[in-house]
Design an enzyme around this catalytic site. Structure first.
Site, PDB file in Angstrom:
ATOM      1  N   LYS A 256     -13.094 -30.816 -59.021  1.00 37.63           N
ATOM      2  CA  LYS A 256     -14.020 -31.567 -59.890  1.00 37.63           C
ATOM      3  C   LYS A 256     -15.322 -31.883 -59.158  1.00 37.63           C
ATOM      4  CE  LYS A 256     -11.346 -35.206 -60.369  1.00 37.63           C
ATOM      5  NZ  LYS A 256     -10.208 -34.890 -59.493  1.00 37.63           N
TER       6      LYS A 256
ATOM      7  N   ARG B 299      -9.604 -42.787 -64.942  1.00 40.03           N
ATOM      8  CA  ARG B 299      -8.322 -42.339 -64.412  1.00 40.03           C
ATOM      9  C   ARG B 299      -7.150 -43.092 -65.029  1.00 40.03           C
ATOM     10  NH1 ARG B 299     -10.590 -40.297 -59.014  1.00 40.03           N
ATOM     11  NH2 ARG B 299      -8.819 -39.728 -57.761  1.00 40.03           N
TER      12      ARG B 299
ATOM     13  N   ARG C  26      -8.561 -29.403 -46.108  1.00 35.65           N
ATOM     14  CA  ARG C  26      -9.947 -29.807 -46.344  1.00 35.65           C
ATOM     15  C   ARG C  26     -10.495 -30.613 -45.161  1.00 35.65           C
ATOM     16  NH1 ARG C  26     -11.257 -32.751 -51.981  1.00 35.65           N
ATOM     17  NH2 ARG C  26     -10.219 -34.565 -51.105  1.00 35.65           N
TER      18      ARG C  26
ATOM     19  N   ARG D   1     -10.094 -36.500 -44.264  1.00 37.66           N
ATOM     20  CA  ARG D   1     -10.015 -37.784 -44.974  1.00 37.66           C
ATOM     21  C   ARG D   1      -8.630 -38.373 -44.745  1.00 37.66           C
ATOM     22  NH1 ARG D   1     -12.001 -36.905 -51.122  1.00 37.66           N
ATOM     23  NH2 ARG D   1     -10.235 -38.264 -51.464  1.00 37.66           N
TER      24      ARG D   1
ATOM     25  N   ARG E 134      -0.886 -39.292 -54.307  1.00 37.00           N
ATOM     26  CA  ARG E 134      -2.040 -39.182 -55.215  1.00 37.00           C
ATOM     27  C   ARG E 134      -1.688 -38.315 -56.414  1.00 37.00           C
ATOM     28  NH1 ARG E 134      -6.300 -36.919 -51.305  1.00 37.00           N
ATOM     29  NH2 ARG E 134      -7.765 -37.042 -53.036  1.00 37.00           N
TER      30      ARG E 134
END
Ligand code: AMP
Length: 218
Positions: free
Chosen positions: A13, A88, A131, A164, A175
């Site tokens: 996104k 969300r 990532r 992260r 998550r």
């Protein structure tokens, strides 16, 4: 144009919202980026959000709703916006409806389309765990899919690449579970208003960009 991007963490996104900002001038409103900046700056908002974010849980609705309302009223959103990572929860979606309805423009504002990014779960875990983000300029890399030229160093600015805290595998699973429980019901919420487009998001950045443009009519 007023868009909502829905999809699990790692579905792309943010990457796609940034492209629409760059190429079409739509303002990217990423609640995750705003919250991470607040954590880095040590603001009261950041201090309140940090523990939830580190666990992979959502921060309270009232916190993010306030952030989005303020952003939407900013001058940079006049040409349109992409909400990236908001709403969300059903509570956030209802609050957004109210904000749009009461917007200080003739007759309020309307959401044109909600785009649902679809990727299978194992691909998401692989994407997120590899990532890496530049500490200095926030550029994103991936250990195998888009590695930096020099290990651990940002191609763009030479900054240090870090993971992260919520991209560790145990937090990623949490998550994804939160997405299934709290956010997936929003697909029905927007489908019921005839606003939902589902986009396959397992391809390259360019392929997904083309699919998003087709879905929203850009
Ligand atoms: P993201 O970068 O969009 O994956 O967001 C990172 C984290 O920020 C999430 O795991 C949540 O803890 C928090 N967050 C971002 N957007 C929201 C939202 N709309 N509602 C609640 N928490 C959010």
């Amino acid at each position: 144009m007023h868009l909502i991007f829905l999809g699990p963490p790692g579905s792309g996104k943010g990457t796609q919202a940034a492209l629409l900002e760059e190429r079409f001038g739509l303002c990217q409103i990423s609640t995750g980026d705003i919250l991470r900046q607040a954590v880095a700056d040590g603001t009261p908002l950041g201090n309140e959000a940090k523990a939830c974010m580190d666990r992979g849980d959502l921060v309270p609705d009232r916190v993010v709703i306030g952030i989005v309302e303020e952003k939407l009223k900013g001058a940079e959103c006049r040409k349109g916006f992409v909400l990236d990572g908001f709403p969300r929860t059903t509570g956030q979606a209802e609050a957004l409806d109210a904000i749009m309805r009461d917007f200080p423009a003739p007759d309020g504002l309307r959401i044109d389309r909600a785009v649902a990014f679809q990727v299978d779960e194992e691909a998401l875990v692989a994407r997120l765990s590899g990532r890496r983000t530049c500490e200095a300029c926030q550029a994103m890399f991936h250990l195998t899919l888009s590695p930096p030229r020099v290990d651990g160093v940002c191609d763009r600015c030479g900054g240090r690449l870090v993971q992260r805290p919520d991209d560790r595998e145990d937090v990623i699973r949490q998550r994804l579970a939160v997405y299934e429980e709290s956010t997936r019901p929003l697909l029905d919420y927007y489908a019921g208003r005839d606003l939902l487009s589902r986009v396959p998001a397992g391809g390259t950045v360019d392929e997904v960009h083309a699919a998003v443009k087709a879905a929203v009519g850009l």
